[in-house]
Motif scaffolding. Sequence first.
Motif, PDB file in Angstrom:
ATOM      1  N   GLY A   1       0.552  -1.264   0.070  1.00 11.05           N
ATOM      2  CA  GLY A   1      -0.136   0.006   0.049  1.00 11.05           C
ATOM      3  C   GLY A   1       0.732   1.391  -0.029  1.00 11.05           C
ATOM      4  O   GLY A   1       0.264   2.486  -0.268  1.00 11.05           O
ATOM      5  N   GLN A   2       2.137   1.175   0.208  1.00  8.78           N
ATOM      6  CA  GLN A   2       3.042   2.184   0.249  1.00  8.78           C
ATOM      7  C   GLN A   2       2.748   3.355   1.218  1.00  8.78           C
ATOM      8  O   GLN A   2       2.315   4.549   0.960  1.00  8.78           O
ATOM      9  CB  GLN A   2       3.195   2.871  -1.370  1.00  8.78           C
ATOM     10  N   THR A   3       2.437   2.924   2.302  1.00  4.09           N
ATOM     11  CA  THR A   3       1.872   3.620   3.467  1.00  4.09           C
ATOM     12  C   THR A   3       3.084   3.865   4.660  1.00  4.09           C
ATOM     13  O   THR A   3       2.636   4.082   5.553  1.00  4.09           O
ATOM     14  CB  THR A   3       0.709   3.078   4.082  1.00  4.09           C
ATOM     15  N   PHE A   4       4.285   3.743   4.251  1.00  9.83           N
ATOM     16  CA  PHE A   4       5.484   3.848   5.500  1.00  9.83           C
ATOM     17  C   PHE A   4       5.331   5.157   6.018  1.00  9.83           C
ATOM     18  O   PHE A   4       5.514   5.104   7.328  1.00  9.83           O
ATOM     19  CB  PHE A   4       6.609   3.781   4.743  1.00  9.83           C
ATOM     20  N   ILE A   5       5.002   6.373   5.343  1.00  7.87           N
ATOM     21  CA  ILE A   5       5.000   7.551   6.182  1.00  7.87           C
ATOM     22  C   ILE A   5       3.955   7.522   7.045  1.00  7.87           C
ATOM     23  O   ILE A   5       4.125   8.068   8.185  1.00  7.87           O
ATOM     24  CB  ILE A   5       4.960   8.775   5.251  1.00  7.87           C
ATOM     25  N   LEU A   6       2.654   7.192   6.630  1.00  6.81           N
ATOM     26  CA  LEU A   6       1.640   6.950   7.395  1.00  6.81           C
ATOM     27  C   LEU A   6       1.612   6.016   8.414  1.00  6.81           C
ATOM     28  O   LEU A   6       1.436   6.463   9.750  1.00  6.81           O
ATOM     29  CB  LEU A   6       0.197   6.747   6.397  1.00  6.81           C
ATOM     30  N   PHE A   7       2.261   4.988   8.433  1.00  2.00           N
ATOM     31  CA  PHE A   7       2.635   4.111   9.494  1.00  2.00           C
ATOM     32  C   PHE A   7       3.589   4.285  10.651  1.00  2.00           C
ATOM     33  O   PHE A   7       3.226   4.435  11.591  1.00  2.00           O
ATOM     34  CB  PHE A   7       2.969   2.763   9.052  1.00  2.00           C
ATOM     35  N   ILE A   8       4.652   5.333   9.916  1.00  2.00           N
ATOM     36  CA  ILE A   8       5.692   5.523  11.078  1.00  2.00           C
ATOM     37  C   ILE A   8       5.131   6.723  11.999  1.00  2.00           C
ATOM     38  O   ILE A   8       5.362   6.917  13.005  1.00  2.00           O
ATOM     39  CB  ILE A   8       7.109   5.942  10.243  1.00  2.00           C
ATOM     40  N   PHE A   9       4.337   7.617  11.389  1.00  2.00           N
ATOM     41  CA  PHE A   9       3.666   8.841  11.950  1.00  2.00           C
ATOM     42  C   PHE A   9       2.884   8.251  13.014  1.00  2.00           C
ATOM     43  O   PHE A   9       2.740   8.816  14.272  1.00  2.00           O
ATOM     44  CB  PHE A   9       3.241  10.045  11.298  1.00  2.00           C
ATOM     45  N   THR A  10       1.940   7.268  12.864  1.00  2.00           N
ATOM     46  CA  THR A  10       1.012   6.565  13.591  1.00  2.00           C
ATOM     47  C   THR A  10       1.728   5.920  14.794  1.00  2.00           C
ATOM     48  O   THR A  10       1.383   5.940  15.842  1.00  2.00           O
ATOM     49  CB  THR A  10       0.178   5.669  12.955  1.00  2.00           C
ATOM     50  N   PHE A  11       2.707   5.261  14.514  1.00  3.28           N
ATOM     51  CA  PHE A  11       3.607   4.486  15.256  1.00  3.28           C
ATOM     52  C   PHE A  11       4.252   5.440  16.395  1.00  3.28           C
ATOM     53  O   PHE A  11       4.542   5.284  17.559  1.00  3.28           O
ATOM     54  CB  PHE A  11       4.742   3.595  14.870  1.00  3.28           C
ATOM     55  N   PHE A  12       4.760   6.616  15.931  1.00  4.73           N
ATOM     56  CA  PHE A  12       5.549   7.701  16.701  1.00  4.73           C
ATOM     57  C   PHE A  12       4.500   8.273  17.706  1.00  4.73           C
ATOM     58  O   PHE A  12       4.881   8.742  18.959  1.00  4.73           O
ATOM     59  CB  PHE A  12       6.041   8.737  15.851  1.00  4.73           C
ATOM     60  N   ALA A  13       3.324   8.349  17.207  1.00  6.79           N
ATOM     61  CA  ALA A  13       2.195   9.080  17.693  1.00  6.79           C
ATOM     62  C   ALA A  13       1.840   8.011  18.887  1.00  6.79           C
ATOM     63  O   ALA A  13       1.550   8.467  20.204  1.00  6.79           O
ATOM     64  CB  ALA A  13       1.061   9.257  16.938  1.00  6.79           C
ATOM     65  N   MET A  14       1.855   6.734  18.815  1.00  9.52           N
ATOM     66  CA  MET A  14       1.523   5.723  19.932  1.00  9.52           C
ATOM     67  C   MET A  14       2.550   5.786  20.903  1.00  9.52           C
ATOM     68  O   MET A  14       2.219   5.803  21.920  1.00  9.52           O
ATOM     69  CB  MET A  14       1.515   4.531  19.040  1.00  9.52           C
ATOM     70  N   THR A  15       3.695   5.971  20.413  1.00 13.25           N
ATOM     71  CA  THR A  15       4.769   5.899  21.253  1.00 13.25           C
ATOM     72  C   THR A  15       4.850   7.321  22.233  1.00 13.25           C
ATOM     73  O   THR A  15       5.278   6.975  23.343  1.00 13.25           O
ATOM     74  CB  THR A  15       6.307   5.685  20.772  1.00 13.25           C
ATOM     75  N   ALA A  16       4.571   8.235  21.442  1.00 16.76           N
ATOM     76  CA  ALA A  16       4.544   9.462  22.288  1.00 16.76           C
ATOM     77  C   ALA A  16       3.395   9.436  23.330  1.00 16.76           C
ATOM     78  O   ALA A  16       3.454  10.122  24.550  1.00 16.76           O
ATOM     79  CB  ALA A  16       4.582  10.815  21.483  1.00 16.76           C
ATOM     80  N   MET A  17       2.361   9.127  22.891  1.00 23.39           N
ATOM     81  CA  MET A  17       1.142   8.655  23.815  1.00 23.39           C
ATOM     82  C   MET A  17       1.477   7.790  25.053  1.00 23.39           C
ATOM     83  O   MET A  17       1.361   7.880  25.992  1.00 23.39           O
ATOM     84  CB  MET A  17       0.011   8.086  23.060  1.00 23.39           C
ATOM     85  N   VAL A  18       2.190   6.818  24.816  1.00 28.41           N
ATOM     86  CA  VAL A  18       2.712   5.883  25.917  1.00 28.41           C
ATOM     87  C   VAL A  18       3.442   6.722  26.928  1.00 28.41           C
ATOM     88  O   VAL A  18       3.259   6.389  28.178  1.00 28.41           O
ATOM     89  CB  VAL A  18       3.414   4.649  25.273  1.00 28.41           C
ATOM     90  N   MET A  19       4.400   7.494  26.419  1.00 25.26           N
ATOM     91  CA  MET A  19       5.285   8.401  27.257  1.00 25.26           C
ATOM     92  C   MET A  19       4.479   9.312  27.982  1.00 25.26           C
ATOM     93  O   MET A  19       4.689   9.516  29.222  1.00 25.26           O
ATOM     94  CB  MET A  19       6.441   8.807  26.490  1.00 25.26           C
ATOM     95  N   HIS A  20       3.431  10.089  27.389  1.00 23.64           N
ATOM     96  CA  HIS A  20       2.513  10.938  28.330  1.00 23.64           C
ATOM     97  C   HIS A  20       1.766  10.250  29.173  1.00 23.64           C
ATOM     98  O   HIS A  20       1.810  10.661  30.170  1.00 23.64           O
ATOM     99  CB  HIS A  20       1.613  11.610  27.216  1.00 23.64           C
ATOM    100  N   GLN A  21       1.061   9.073  28.881  1.00 21.69           N
ATOM    101  CA  GLN A  21       0.310   8.513  29.786  1.00 21.69           C
ATOM    102  C   GLN A  21       1.143   7.798  31.103  1.00 21.69           C
ATOM    103  O   GLN A  21       0.728   7.870  32.384  1.00 21.69           O
ATOM    104  CB  GLN A  21      -0.594   7.279  29.251  1.00 21.69           C
ATOM    105  N   ARG A  22       2.608   7.429  30.930  1.00 16.97           N
ATOM    106  CA  ARG A  22       3.058   6.958  32.004  1.00 16.97           C
ATOM    107  C   ARG A  22       3.422   8.039  32.998  1.00 16.97           C
ATOM    108  O   ARG A  22       3.604   7.616  34.347  1.00 16.97           O
ATOM    109  CB  ARG A  22       4.409   6.558  31.334  1.00 16.97           C
ATOM    110  N   ARG A  23       3.661   9.315  32.422  1.00 16.32           N
ATOM    111  CA  ARG A  23       3.653  10.349  33.629  1.00 16.32           C
ATOM    112  C   ARG A  23       2.345  10.594  34.320  1.00 16.32           C
ATOM    113  O   ARG A  23       2.549  11.099  35.457  1.00 16.32           O
ATOM    114  CB  ARG A  23       3.975  11.743  32.823  1.00 16.32           C
ATOM    115  N   ARG A  24       1.293  10.199  33.957  1.00 14.24           N
ATOM    116  CA  ARG A  24       0.008  10.132  34.541  1.00 14.24           C
ATOM    117  C   ARG A  24      -0.194   8.718  35.496  1.00 14.24           C
ATOM    118  O   ARG A  24      -1.207   8.720  36.025  1.00 14.24           O
ATOM    119  CB  ARG A  24      -1.226  10.499  33.560  1.00 14.24           C
TER     120      ARG A  24
END
Length: 293
Positions: A195-218
């Motif tokens: 599907g040639q969705t690498f950019i979309l996938f990597i942005f989603t993965f980074f957003a998920m990782t950032a959300m994990v880091m944010h929720q850990r602070r809470r």
Amino acid sequence: MDSALLKPRFHLDLWIGFTVQSWILDVGRPVVMLVLPADWFPLNRPGAAEYLHLAYNITTPLILLKLIERSPRTLPRPALHLCIIAVVMGTSIHLVADSITQRLLLIGYQLHLSVRENPIMKNITPSSLIDSFELLFYYDESLGHSMCYIPLFLVLFLFFSGCFTHRKQEVKMPLAAWILLPPSAAHYWYLITEGQTFILFIFTFFAMTAMVMHQRRRGMIPEINGLFLLYSFSLALLLVALWVACLWDDAVLRRKHPGLIYVPQPRAVYTLHLRQHTSPQQPDRSHAAPIQM
């Protein structure tokens, strides 16, 4: 907070349904094309692969709707409904364009080449028809993929955003989740490469990782379904890295995928390296009579 204190439950039925229907109806289409070629059916009617595509267009939105219903948090309904509508439209556009592409393959079209570099396109009269075929592939590879995969990954991210529980909760993935992890990650690999969705996938993965880091602070951590999604994306990223490394020095595929992001399509690899070995009896139609319209 009350929902975060509830014991999380792994949605085995939904993840099995999503993975199985994706492998059979999405990844299985190229296999069906090899076993039951399009020229076995009337070329002016849908073939076996198109009927699988039709079923995929129906089952995927239904499973996404069920996934939304299982979300531990209330998600924005209008945005989710627009995402589901976009998925239906995108998969429908892709169905039509992909069906025509399969017919072009029968007369010698080569997926590892661009439209204008294909030998059969050089025989088209008038030559201005090449613009029409470029429009077709724009609908297939750009517009159709974008309308399908952007809302798909958005729905998965919104679902993931609700998959957190209190740090005090014991979170452990069951055996069924570990067994389902490799085929799930392999399907995401297929979405990224074909599907040639690498950019979309990597942005989603980074957003998920950032959300994990944010929720850990809470004081929150991913629950079972969140871990399953996160591990599936991580393993898929590893598979993509191995795929690119194996094809890094392929000059022909690099012309097909120019630019900084180089992720070859599996079907392009098949037409370039495997097609002549798996079907030697098929005649070469790349120098067929000129296509006139």
